[in-house]
Design a protein around this motif. Structure first.
Motif, short mmCIF file in Angstrom:
data_model
loop_
_atom_site.label_atom_id
_atom_site.label_comp_id
_atom_site.label_asym_id
_atom_site.label_seq_id
_atom_site.Cartn_x
_atom_site.Cartn_y
_atom_site.Cartn_z
N GLY A 1 -37.20 -14.29 13.55
CA GLY A 1 -36.70 -12.97 13.62
C GLY A 1 -35.20 -12.99 13.79
O GLY A 1 -34.40 -14.16 13.47
N ASP A 2 -34.63 -11.88 14.74
CA ASP A 2 -33.29 -11.82 14.77
C ASP A 2 -32.75 -12.80 15.94
O ASP A 2 -33.27 -12.75 16.95
N PRO A 3 -31.84 -13.72 15.62
CA PRO A 3 -31.73 -14.52 16.58
C PRO A 3 -30.83 -14.05 17.72
O PRO A 3 -30.91 -14.62 18.76
N MET A 4 -30.36 -12.92 17.50
CA MET A 4 -29.61 -12.11 18.82
C MET A 4 -30.42 -11.50 19.66
O MET A 4 -29.89 -10.99 20.61
N GLN A 5 -31.68 -11.27 19.38
CA GLN A 5 -32.62 -10.23 20.08
C GLN A 5 -32.72 -10.88 21.30
O GLN A 5 -32.91 -11.83 21.38
N ILE A 6 -32.84 -10.02 22.33
CA ILE A 6 -33.20 -10.32 23.78
C ILE A 6 -34.74 -10.63 24.16
O ILE A 6 -35.40 -9.51 23.63
N VAL A 7 -35.16 -11.75 24.42
CA VAL A 7 -36.31 -11.90 24.55
C VAL A 7 -36.71 -12.57 26.10
O VAL A 7 -35.73 -12.88 26.81
N GLY A 8 -37.99 -12.18 26.47
CA GLY A 8 -38.43 -12.84 27.77
C GLY A 8 -39.40 -13.98 27.41
O GLY A 8 -40.00 -13.78 26.71
N ALA A 9 -39.11 -15.42 27.95
CA ALA A 9 -39.77 -16.40 27.66
C ALA A 9 -40.16 -17.12 28.84
O ALA A 9 -39.63 -17.14 30.10
N VAL A 10 -41.54 -17.65 28.81
CA VAL A 10 -41.98 -18.37 30.05
C VAL A 10 -42.08 -19.92 29.25
O VAL A 10 -42.84 -19.95 28.28
N PHE A 11 -41.67 -21.09 29.94
CA PHE A 11 -41.94 -22.14 29.13
C PHE A 11 -42.49 -23.24 30.26
O PHE A 11 -42.17 -23.04 31.32
N VAL A 12 -43.46 -23.99 29.93
CA VAL A 12 -44.14 -24.78 30.53
C VAL A 12 -44.19 -26.36 29.85
O VAL A 12 -44.12 -26.41 28.63
N ARG A 13 -44.26 -27.42 30.51
CA ARG A 13 -44.28 -28.87 29.93
C ARG A 13 -45.63 -29.20 30.44
O ARG A 13 -46.10 -29.21 31.46
N SER A 14 -46.16 -29.88 29.48
CA SER A 14 -47.48 -30.66 29.84
C SER A 14 -47.44 -32.25 29.50
O SER A 14 -46.83 -32.54 28.52
N THR A 15 -47.84 -32.94 30.56
CA THR A 15 -47.61 -34.32 30.35
C THR A 15 -49.10 -34.91 30.66
O THR A 15 -49.68 -34.28 31.27
N GLY A 16 -49.37 -36.27 30.38
CA GLY A 16 -50.49 -36.83 30.42
C GLY A 16 -51.01 -37.29 29.03
O GLY A 16 -49.98 -37.69 28.17
N GLY A 17 -52.15 -36.98 28.49
CA GLY A 17 -52.63 -37.47 27.15
C GLY A 17 -51.85 -36.95 26.28
O GLY A 17 -51.23 -37.63 25.47
N PHE A 18 -51.92 -35.74 26.01
CA PHE A 18 -51.31 -35.09 24.73
C PHE A 18 -50.07 -34.19 25.42
O PHE A 18 -50.22 -33.21 25.92
#
Lengths: 212, 163
Positions: A58-75
């Motif tokens: 979408g519009d690269p300048m739009q303001i978004v709220g984002a939640v980020f997680v990392r998963s480690t281990g098997g996959f």
């Protein structure tokens, strides 16, 4: 390491199915959290040029709220739950109303409480997604504490470029949308889940699914 | 002559004569590197994504990595009439968009590595870094104008600054 640009249709289908199972579980969890019906799309497996990530969603300048997680281990993978800022605000209102029984307009909610509510939603959606995948693939994982950001879409997606840019010029992403419908005044809340597999985890995934 | 505006995308790199406005939108961990020679009236910009190109196939855009973008940008400046002692540089970007307590994922701190490598390369080539706005956890949109040789940095929630 597998060359993602050479994956065949069967392999891409298998990755999509993994996304499908993750999305189903995420939708169920969100539905339980909000006591609402959740609509979900069939996930897409996308090979996207890292130079065009911003425009792709979408519009690269739009303001978004984002939640980020990392998963480690098997996959090993990263996951982002990303919403237009207005949708993120509605989601926070809805969650707080659900938990406290009273409606508080979002502009009266302190920033920290907003972020904490958003992080809670993201955490539940993303960890449910991951649990389903790991059950299917038969791996164990550890999920990081979620990180929250509010910013331009293009800045947020730099994180994808920094993962796949190390390997080449194409990112493999699984993209799906969840929607909360049936709100007052015909409003709806939409949120995207973007799964960013670690490039070196894809081979394991495909091997476990017996398509490599 | 009217000032034209050029928007650079990811890994783009270009050098153009004044008058011009060079723009990069929504830098997160990426770097916007500006170089200019106000006497020769020429300016360049690169949208750098990652610190170094080691171990990668050589077919990629030079603007993508700090270690390849800096020399390419300077070489292009010299071709367009700049002289090395007069070239000045400004940088913005290199934020860390997400912090995950307890996670050691290397890619999360790529912004800081981009800043470090870009500064190192500039120093090695003897280019003066005259202004920078880097780090933090917020994205930036930047505009460099040859009308005043200033770099305008817009950050969400912090407004606009000129460096």
């Amino acid at each position: 390491m597998a060359d993602i640009e050479l994956f065949n249709a069967l392999q891409l289908d298998a990755i999509r199915e993994v996304g499908n199972i993750g999305t189903g579980n995420a939708a169920t969890a969100l539905s339980g959290l909000l006591s609402r019906m959740i609509q979900m799309d069939v996930p897409k497996v996308e090979l996207v040029s890292i130079y065009e990530l911003g425009e792709h969603y979408g519009d690269p300048m739009q303001i978004v709220g984002a939640v980020f997680v990392r998963s480690t281990g098997g996959f090993g993978c990263s996951l982002i739950f990303i919403q237009n800022e207005d949708d993120a605000d509605l989601m926070v209102e809805l969650l707080l109303k659900q938990q406290f029984g009273t409606y508080i307009p979002v502009n009266e909610i302190p920033e920290e409480m907003k972020d904490s509510a958003l992080s809670e939603v993201g955490n539940i959606v993303l960890s449910s997604f991951l649990n389903a995948i790991n059950l299917l693939v038969g791996t164990h994982h550890q999920i990081s504490v979620p990180g929250v950001a509010h910013d331009m879409l293009s800045s947020i997606l730099d994180v994808v470029a920094s993962i796949y840019g190390q390997m080449g010029e194409t990112a493999l992403l699984v993209n799906t949308e969840l929607r909360v419908e049936g709100l007052d005044a015909g409003r709806k809340i939409s949120g995207h889940i973007i799964l960013i597999p670690d490039p070196d985890a894809l081979e394991l995934l495909l091997t476990r699914l017996k398509v490599m | 002559m009217a000032e034209s505006t050029i928007v650079l995308g990811m890994a783009d790199l270009m050098v153009v004569p004044a008058p011009v406005k060079l723009v990069t939108l929504g830098l997160g961990s990426c770097i916007g590197l500006v170089v200019f020679d106000s006497f020769a009236k020429v300016a360049g910009m690169a949208h750098i994504m990652l610190p170094d190109s080691r171990g990668l196939k050589g077919s990629e855009k030079v603007g993508k990595f700090a270690d390849t973008a800096v020399p390419a940008l300077i070489e292009e400046m010299l071709k367009k009439g700049a002289t090395r002692p007069r070239i000045k540089a400004k940088i913005a970007g290199g934020a860390q968009m997400f912090s995950l307590p307890g996670s050691s994922a290397e890619f999360l701190t790529v912004g800081a590595k981009n800043v470090k490598e870009t500064k190192l390369k500039l120093a090695k080539m003897g280019i003066a870094l005259v202004a920078s706005d880097t780090g933090g956890n917020k994205g930036r949109t930047i505009e460099f104008s040859t009308s005043n040789w200033l770099l305008k940095v817009k950050t969400l929630g912090k407004g606009i600054s000129e460096i």
